[in-house]
Design a protein around this motif. Structure first.
Motif, mmCIF file in Angstrom:
data_model
loop_
_atom_site.group_PDB
_atom_site.id
_atom_site.type_symbol
_atom_site.label_atom_id
_atom_site.label_comp_id
_atom_site.label_asym_id
_atom_site.label_seq_id
_atom_site.Cartn_x
_atom_site.Cartn_y
_atom_site.Cartn_z
ATOM 1 N N ALA A 256 2.704 1.699 8.593
ATOM 2 C CA ALA A 256 3.512 2.240 7.486
ATOM 3 C C ALA A 256 4.888 1.591 7.381
ATOM 4 N N LEU A 257 5.338 0.929 8.454
ATOM 5 C CA LEU A 257 6.669 0.295 8.415
ATOM 6 C C LEU A 257 6.687 -0.978 7.573
ATOM 7 N N PHE A 258 5.499 -1.553 7.337
ATOM 8 C CA PHE A 258 5.464 -2.904 6.750
ATOM 9 C C PHE A 258 5.103 -2.843 5.261
ATOM 10 N N THR A 259 6.052 -2.292 4.521
ATOM 11 C CA THR A 259 5.791 -1.965 3.113
ATOM 12 C C THR A 259 5.730 -3.203 2.220
ATOM 13 N N ARG A 260 6.236 -4.329 2.688
ATOM 14 C CA ARG A 260 6.228 -5.531 1.844
ATOM 15 C C ARG A 260 5.109 -6.488 2.201
ATOM 16 N N ALA A 261 4.324 -6.136 3.194
ATOM 17 C CA ALA A 261 3.315 -7.082 3.694
ATOM 18 C C ALA A 261 1.969 -6.903 2.995
ATOM 19 N N ARG A 262 1.225 -7.977 2.952
ATOM 20 C CA ARG A 262 -0.186 -7.911 2.585
ATOM 21 C C ARG A 262 -0.967 -7.676 3.872
ATOM 22 N N PHE A 263 -1.847 -6.683 3.861
ATOM 23 C CA PHE A 263 -2.626 -6.341 5.047
ATOM 24 C C PHE A 263 -4.019 -6.956 4.954
ATOM 25 N N LEU A 264 -4.430 -7.626 6.023
ATOM 26 C CA LEU A 264 -5.747 -8.254 6.053
ATOM 27 C C LEU A 264 -6.616 -7.521 7.074
ATOM 28 N N VAL A 265 -7.592 -6.799 6.562
ATOM 29 C CA VAL A 265 -8.472 -5.980 7.401
ATOM 30 C C VAL A 265 -9.908 -6.273 6.973
ATOM 31 N N GLN A 266 -10.801 -6.352 7.949
ATOM 32 C CA GLN A 266 -12.221 -6.550 7.597
ATOM 33 C C GLN A 266 -12.742 -5.303 6.874
ATOM 34 N N HIS B 180 -2.319 4.750 4.335
ATOM 35 C CA HIS B 180 -1.079 4.753 3.552
ATOM 36 C C HIS B 180 -1.272 3.865 2.327
ATOM 37 N N ALA B 181 -0.366 4.031 1.365
ATOM 38 C CA ALA B 181 -0.445 3.213 0.150
ATOM 39 C C ALA B 181 0.141 1.837 0.441
ATOM 40 N N LEU B 182 -0.595 1.047 1.195
ATOM 41 C CA LEU B 182 -0.165 -0.303 1.569
ATOM 42 C C LEU B 182 -1.074 -1.299 0.849
ATOM 43 N N ASP B 183 -0.654 -2.554 0.862
ATOM 44 C CA ASP B 183 -1.411 -3.583 0.147
ATOM 45 C C ASP B 183 -2.575 -4.086 1.011
ATOM 46 N N TYR B 184 -3.579 -3.228 1.174
ATOM 47 C CA TYR B 184 -4.736 -3.623 1.994
ATOM 48 C C TYR B 184 -5.621 -4.583 1.208
#
Ligand SMILES: [Zn+2]
Ligand SMILES: [Zn+2]
Length: 253
Positions: free
Chosen positions: A112-122, A143-147
């Motif tokens: 949740a701390l990395f609000t500006r990052a693109r998350f790469l998950v399988q 969380h509402a992150l850029d998964y």
């Protein structure tokens, strides 16, 4: 070439038989919870985000009774992603990419701390997490992150230097990361596809396994990669190896 740094994002203490199921209970182990930082000309990537910081003060409230009855939080106060990144002069908002090896509590706790990052998950990992909230506490990852859900091998920056390699078995969508740091040197962060050098050498699987045969195959692939010249495996929770790596600001080579 990118450089690679070892960040300590907590430590866990538990009965050794959790990691080595054949052993009689009674002996304790304390292991690091690493995250790996990659500085590449095209972005700053964090592989795994450790344990949620609030878990140190309130393990039952944050992690639930099941996880906190097995694992005690044993990290020092500065062993969290924010303080470790600060050693490199970085803040969470500087991170452009986060990779989660998988979505267990000790690998995505600070997402949740990395609000500006693109998350790469399988994709297979996200599907598994959504289906089993007791195994994958939602407060760590939901969380509402850029998964961005990926399937299979993934070349993060398009130049072959940072490769995500599926290593399923521990969980359905587990992935490891290969980082080329010099023409003749690369590291592979195994994450929980192989907890420690001892697991690799003794060909041991831990208690936490989704599919034993699949995990064994992934470990065999890691073993073969690790035997290639110039390749070093960085194990998922290996106290002895991690102690040799030095502080976060020192690049690995
Ligand atoms: Zn795990
Ligand atoms: Zn783990």
């Amino acid at each position: 070439m990118p450089d690679l740094h070892a960040l300590c994002c907590g430590r866990l203490r538990f009965d050794r038989s959790v990691f080595f199921p054949g052993e009689a209970p009674g002996a304790l182990a304390t292991v690091p919870v690493p995250a790996w930082l990659v500085r590449h000309p095209k972005g700053i990537l964090l592989f795994d985000t450790g344990i949620e910081c609030a878990a140190a003060a309130d393990p039952v409230g944050v992690l639930g009774k099941g996880i906190s009855s097995t694992f005690a939080m044993a990290g020092a106060a500065h062993e969290n992603p924010v303080d470790q990144l600060a050693l490199l002069g970085l803040r969470p908002e500087d991170i452009t990419h986060v990779v989660n090896s998988h979505l267990h509590f000790d690998h995505c706790g600070c997402n949740a701390l990395f609000t500006r990052a693109r998350f790469l998950v399988q994709r297979a990992e996200m599907v598994a997490a959504r289906a089993a909230p007791r195994v994958y506490p939602a407060r760590a990852w939901d969380h509402a992150l850029d998964y961005q859900l990926i399937e299979g091998e993934h070349d993060v920056f398009g130049d072959g230097t940072v490769l995500l390699l599926p290593t399923p078995g521990h969980t359905p969508g587990h992935q490891s990361m290969r980082v080329q740091v010099a023409r003749d040197a690369c590291f592979i962060a195994t994450a929980d596809a192989c907890y420690s050098e001892e697991h690799l050498q003794r060909d041991l699987l831990p208690g936490a396994v989704w599919q034993a045969d699949t995990m064994r195959e992934s470990m065999q692939r890691l073993r073969r990669w690790g035997e290639q010249a110039g390749t070093t495996l960085l194990f998922g929770h290996d106290a002895a190896q991690f102690a040799r790596l030095g502080p976060a600001h020192k690049p690995l080579l």
